[in-house]
Scaffold this motif. Sequence first.
Motif, PDB file in Angstrom:
ATOM      1  N   VAL A   1     -16.715   8.107  67.784  1.00  0.00           N
ATOM      2  CA  VAL A   1     -16.907   8.860  66.551  1.00  0.00           C
ATOM      3  C   VAL A   1     -16.505  10.317  66.717  1.00  0.00           C
ATOM      4  CG1 VAL A   1     -18.626   9.736  64.948  1.00  0.00           C
ATOM      5  CG2 VAL A   1     -18.682   7.351  65.626  1.00  0.00           C
ATOM      6  N   GLY A   2     -16.980  10.945  67.760  1.00  0.00           N
ATOM      7  CA  GLY A   2     -16.645  12.341  67.971  1.00  0.00           C
ATOM      8  C   GLY A   2     -17.304  13.223  66.924  1.00  0.00           C
ATOM      9  N   SER A   3     -16.724  14.388  66.660  1.00  0.00           N
ATOM     10  CA  SER A   3     -17.312  15.305  65.680  1.00  0.00           C
ATOM     11  C   SER A   3     -16.999  14.819  64.275  1.00  0.00           C
ATOM     12  CB  SER A   3     -16.732  16.712  65.874  1.00  0.00           C
ATOM     13  OG  SER A   3     -15.330  16.700  65.727  1.00  0.00           O
ATOM     14  N   TRP A   4     -17.943  15.047  63.367  1.00  0.00           N
ATOM     15  CA  TRP A   4     -17.777  14.614  61.985  1.00  0.00           C
ATOM     16  C   TRP A   4     -16.871  15.581  61.254  1.00  0.00           C
ATOM     17  CZ3 TRP A   4     -16.930  11.696  58.371  1.00  0.00           C
ATOM     18  CH2 TRP A   4     -17.303  11.900  57.042  1.00  0.00           C
ATOM     19  N   ARG A   5     -15.853  15.017  60.567  1.00  0.00           N
ATOM     20  CA  ARG A   5     -14.842  15.833  59.914  1.00  0.00           C
ATOM     21  C   ARG A   5     -15.344  16.479  58.626  1.00  0.00           C
ATOM     22  NH1 ARG A   5      -9.393  13.957  60.905  1.00  0.00           N
ATOM     23  NH2 ARG A   5      -8.975  14.158  58.682  1.00  0.00           N
ATOM     24  N   GLY A   6     -16.294  15.830  57.976  1.00  0.00           N
ATOM     25  CA  GLY A   6     -16.761  16.316  56.686  1.00  0.00           C
ATOM     26  C   GLY A   6     -17.507  17.636  56.797  1.00  0.00           C
ATOM     27  N   GLN A   7     -17.228  18.544  55.889  1.00  0.00           N
ATOM     28  CA  GLN A   7     -17.937  19.825  55.864  1.00  0.00           C
ATOM     29  C   GLN A   7     -18.839  19.852  54.634  1.00  0.00           C
ATOM     30  OE1 GLN A   7     -17.626  22.018  58.356  1.00  0.00           O
ATOM     31  NE2 GLN A   7     -16.270  20.564  59.333  1.00  0.00           N
ATOM     32  N   SER A   8     -20.118  20.124  54.844  1.00  0.00           N
ATOM     33  CA  SER A   8     -21.061  20.084  53.730  1.00  0.00           C
ATOM     34  C   SER A   8     -20.695  21.066  52.626  1.00  0.00           C
ATOM     35  CB  SER A   8     -22.482  20.368  54.224  1.00  0.00           C
ATOM     36  OG  SER A   8     -22.539  21.644  54.841  1.00  0.00           O
ATOM     37  N   SER A   9     -20.045  22.152  52.969  1.00  0.00           N
ATOM     38  CA  SER A   9     -19.691  23.138  51.961  1.00  0.00           C
ATOM     39  C   SER A   9     -18.612  22.623  51.025  1.00  0.00           C
ATOM     40  CB  SER A   9     -19.202  24.430  52.629  1.00  0.00           C
ATOM     41  OG  SER A   9     -18.050  24.176  53.421  1.00  0.00           O
ATOM     42  N   ARG A  10     -17.872  21.600  51.467  1.00  0.00           N
ATOM     43  CA  ARG A  10     -16.789  21.071  50.653  1.00  0.00           C
ATOM     44  C   ARG A  10     -17.250  19.920  49.783  1.00  0.00           C
ATOM     45  NH1 ARG A  10     -11.993  19.327  54.299  1.00  0.00           N
ATOM     46  NH2 ARG A  10     -11.119  18.928  52.242  1.00  0.00           N
ATOM     47  N   SER A  11     -18.416  19.351  50.047  1.00  0.00           N
ATOM     48  CA  SER A  11     -18.814  18.142  49.347  1.00  0.00           C
ATOM     49  C   SER A  11     -19.851  18.437  48.277  1.00  0.00           C
ATOM     50  CB  SER A  11     -19.356  17.119  50.344  1.00  0.00           C
ATOM     51  OG  SER A  11     -20.228  17.733  51.246  1.00  0.00           O
ATOM     52  N   PRO A  12     -19.645  17.919  47.049  1.00  0.00           N
ATOM     53  CA  PRO A  12     -20.619  18.129  45.974  1.00  0.00           C
ATOM     54  C   PRO A  12     -21.981  17.598  46.372  1.00  0.00           C
ATOM     55  CG  PRO A  12     -18.556  17.244  45.122  1.00  0.00           C
ATOM     56  CD  PRO A  12     -18.469  17.181  46.612  1.00  0.00           C
ATOM     57  N   ALA A  13     -23.016  18.193  45.800  1.00  0.00           N
ATOM     58  CA  ALA A  13     -24.372  17.872  46.235  1.00  0.00           C
ATOM     59  C   ALA A  13     -24.818  16.492  45.808  1.00  0.00           C
ATOM     60  CB  ALA A  13     -25.335  18.923  45.686  1.00  0.00           C
ATOM     61  N   HIS A  14     -24.305  15.986  44.707  1.00  0.00           N
ATOM     62  CA  HIS A  14     -24.815  14.741  44.180  1.00  0.00           C
ATOM     63  C   HIS A  14     -23.679  13.743  43.929  1.00  0.00           C
ATOM     64  CE1 HIS A  14     -28.713  16.620  43.682  1.00  0.00           C
ATOM     65  NE2 HIS A  14     -28.140  17.595  43.015  1.00  0.00           N
ATOM     66  N   TRP A  15     -24.029  12.465  44.137  1.00  0.00           N
ATOM     67  CA  TRP A  15     -23.049  11.400  43.926  1.00  0.00           C
ATOM     68  C   TRP A  15     -22.549  11.392  42.481  1.00  0.00           C
ATOM     69  CZ3 TRP A  15     -19.942   8.144  46.262  1.00  0.00           C
ATOM     70  CH2 TRP A  15     -19.475   7.035  45.577  1.00  0.00           C
ATOM     71  N   ASN A  16     -23.451  11.549  41.517  1.00  0.00           N
ATOM     72  CA  ASN A  16     -23.052  11.542  40.112  1.00  0.00           C
ATOM     73  C   ASN A  16     -22.049  12.645  39.809  1.00  0.00           C
ATOM     74  OD1 ASN A  16     -24.658   9.366  39.600  1.00  0.00           O
ATOM     75  ND2 ASN A  16     -26.292  10.512  38.588  1.00  0.00           N
ATOM     76  N   GLN A  17     -22.211  13.783  40.466  1.00  0.00           N
ATOM     77  CA  GLN A  17     -21.277  14.892  40.267  1.00  0.00           C
ATOM     78  C   GLN A  17     -19.897  14.523  40.790  1.00  0.00           C
ATOM     79  OE1 GLN A  17     -22.474  18.572  42.123  1.00  0.00           O
ATOM     80  NE2 GLN A  17     -20.505  19.573  41.733  1.00  0.00           N
ATOM     81  N   VAL A  18     -19.853  13.863  41.941  1.00  0.00           N
ATOM     82  CA  VAL A  18     -18.573  13.432  42.518  1.00  0.00           C
ATOM     83  C   VAL A  18     -17.858  12.494  41.562  1.00  0.00           C
ATOM     84  CG1 VAL A  18     -17.523  12.118  44.394  1.00  0.00           C
ATOM     85  CG2 VAL A  18     -19.358  13.731  44.888  1.00  0.00           C
ATOM     86  N   VAL A  19     -18.586  11.503  41.048  1.00  0.00           N
ATOM     87  CA  VAL A  19     -17.986  10.521  40.150  1.00  0.00           C
ATOM     88  C   VAL A  19     -17.533  11.173  38.851  1.00  0.00           C
ATOM     89  CG1 VAL A  19     -18.439   8.432  38.795  1.00  0.00           C
ATOM     90  CG2 VAL A  19     -19.258   8.594  41.149  1.00  0.00           C
ATOM     91  N   SER A  20     -18.363  12.044  38.294  1.00  0.00           N
ATOM     92  CA  SER A  20     -18.027  12.705  37.039  1.00  0.00           C
ATOM     93  C   SER A  20     -16.752  13.537  37.164  1.00  0.00           C
ATOM     94  CB  SER A  20     -19.195  13.596  36.593  1.00  0.00           C
ATOM     95  OG  SER A  20     -18.878  14.277  35.400  1.00  0.00           O
ATOM     96  N   GLU A  21     -16.642  14.285  38.247  1.00  0.00           N
ATOM     97  CA  GLU A  21     -15.441  15.107  38.454  1.00  0.00           C
ATOM     98  C   GLU A  21     -14.214  14.245  38.667  1.00  0.00           C
ATOM     99  OE1 GLU A  21     -16.366  17.699  41.673  1.00  0.00           O
ATOM    100  OE2 GLU A  21     -17.713  18.969  40.496  1.00  0.00           O
ATOM    101  N   ALA A  22     -14.380  13.126  39.381  1.00  0.00           N
ATOM    102  CA  ALA A  22     -13.252  12.234  39.629  1.00  0.00           C
ATOM    103  C   ALA A  22     -12.775  11.580  38.346  1.00  0.00           C
ATOM    104  CB  ALA A  22     -13.649  11.169  40.653  1.00  0.00           C
ATOM    105  N   GLU A  23     -13.715  11.224  37.468  1.00  0.00           N
ATOM    106  CA  GLU A  23     -13.333  10.592  36.201  1.00  0.00           C
ATOM    107  C   GLU A  23     -12.515  11.538  35.325  1.00  0.00           C
ATOM    108  OE1 GLU A  23     -16.797   7.258  35.416  1.00  0.00           O
ATOM    109  OE2 GLU A  23     -17.123   9.283  34.677  1.00  0.00           O
ATOM    110  N   LYS A  24     -12.821  12.821  35.392  1.00  0.00           N
ATOM    111  CA  LYS A  24     -12.030  13.795  34.632  1.00  0.00           C
ATOM    112  C   LYS A  24     -10.592  13.839  35.132  1.00  0.00           C
ATOM    113  CE  LYS A  24     -16.058  16.739  33.768  1.00  0.00           C
ATOM    114  NZ  LYS A  24     -16.709  18.057  34.084  1.00  0.00           N
ATOM    115  N   ILE A  25     -10.425  13.643  36.435  1.00  0.00           N
ATOM    116  CA  ILE A  25      -9.088  13.704  37.032  1.00  0.00           C
ATOM    117  C   ILE A  25      -8.231  12.524  36.606  1.00  0.00           C
ATOM    118  CG2 ILE A  25      -7.833  13.582  39.233  1.00  0.00           C
ATOM    119  CD1 ILE A  25     -10.186  15.157  40.466  1.00  0.00           C
ATOM    120  N   VAL A  26      -8.841  11.329  36.509  1.00  0.00           N
ATOM    121  CA  VAL A  26      -8.055  10.139  36.168  1.00  0.00           C
ATOM    122  C   VAL A  26      -7.876   9.972  34.670  1.00  0.00           C
ATOM    123  CG1 VAL A  26      -8.729   8.953  38.272  1.00  0.00           C
ATOM    124  CG2 VAL A  26     -10.078   8.591  36.197  1.00  0.00           C
ATOM    125  N   GLY A  27      -8.585  10.755  33.849  1.00  0.00           N
ATOM    126  CA  GLY A  27      -8.273  10.757  32.435  1.00  0.00           C
ATOM    127  C   GLY A  27      -9.280  10.120  31.505  1.00  0.00           C
TER     128      GLY A  27
END
Length: 400
Positions: free
Chosen positions: A35-61
């Motif tokens: 595994v090594g070090s985790w690539r994900g940075q908490s500062s880059r990731s939205p706090a909530h799953w619903n927020q991630v999905v909502s933003e992604a849906e805006k991108i796809v139209g």
Amino acid sequence: MSLRQLLLRLPRYLGVSGSPRRLWWSSSLDTISSVGSWRGQSSRSPAHWNQVVSEAEKIVGYPTSFMSLRCLLSDELSNIAMQVRKLVGTQHPLLTTARGLVHDSRHNLQLRGLVVLLISKAAGPSSMNTSCQNYDMVSGIYSCQRSLAEITELIHTALLVHRGIVNLNELQSSDGLLKDMQFGNKIAILSGDFLLANACNGLALLQNTKVVELLASALMDLVQGVYHENSALAKENHITEDIGISTWKKQTFLSHGALLAKSCQAAMELAKHDADVQDMAFQYGKHMAMSHKINSDLQPFIKEKTSDSMAFNLNSAPVVLHQEFLGRDLWIKQIGEAQEKGRLDYAKLRETIKAGKGVTSAIDLCRYHGNKALEALESFPPSEARSALENIVFAVTRFS
């Protein structure tokens, strides 16, 4: 066998089964050590799953939460829905599935279609093939790729319905009346078949032989994976099989990852991308799906508010890894110690598992697959769609 025959015979392959209650095992943890070090940075990731999905849906139209709505509101399925109402007051799992289709607060049911659309937009049109230039494109996604996303969701939803069929041979008095369960099973088979038939028609309209082959292959993987899941089922106090984490990963890919991985690959095929791009899309879909499944498996062990009596799957990743570290004999002993009046005390077993290495190892494994998904995305050019795909990985690999 034609794809239509495969789709319509799927319920027979799946058989009838209750919810999984047991797990698999092996002897190697080679992936975790890398595994090594985790690539994900908490500062880059939205706090909530619903927020991630909502933003992604805006991108796809458009909101993919309603991706299957046209099919779900058809006259045929409306008639089935009227029959489902007769199950209100019973404990048939079809009711739970139906509620999830109408109101899914975590958007899990539509995740696969959303990922297909995002990776389609991230890849864009093929620069080496101009045959797609006359295709309709909205928000950077071809209409055929949107159709593929809907087909993927229809297949996944149909599998959810079919997998909720109750094993009548294992009914207990507390489960309700036999006639209610029999009726619910008939409705589940009918509605699942209807969704699969619609998926079949949609695939035919795409007029792409390779895409049909990919989705048919994904269905065969699903059938094989669910068959192995069903054969591994056992009652709570009869844990007999000893299957390791490497086998668990293979079976989990078949039953949970193959559809998304091959749908992502099919989306690249529809845009005429070369084999390398198709493979990277496949790898993202595979590892994201694996990471998402492990995250789901971890929820009973990491949620702050968990009912003491809530059952968890003895075939879930943390439990498999717990047994892997513990050894077969000690695991059987712990199962015995958690028995109370012939039933398994899940609260006691949960605390025992949390005290071991299974949960932390499952988190590491989840992040390993997350890293592999992020690596696959590096072959795609930077874009808001690629960032959304990264954020989905970050969301399912955050545990604090």
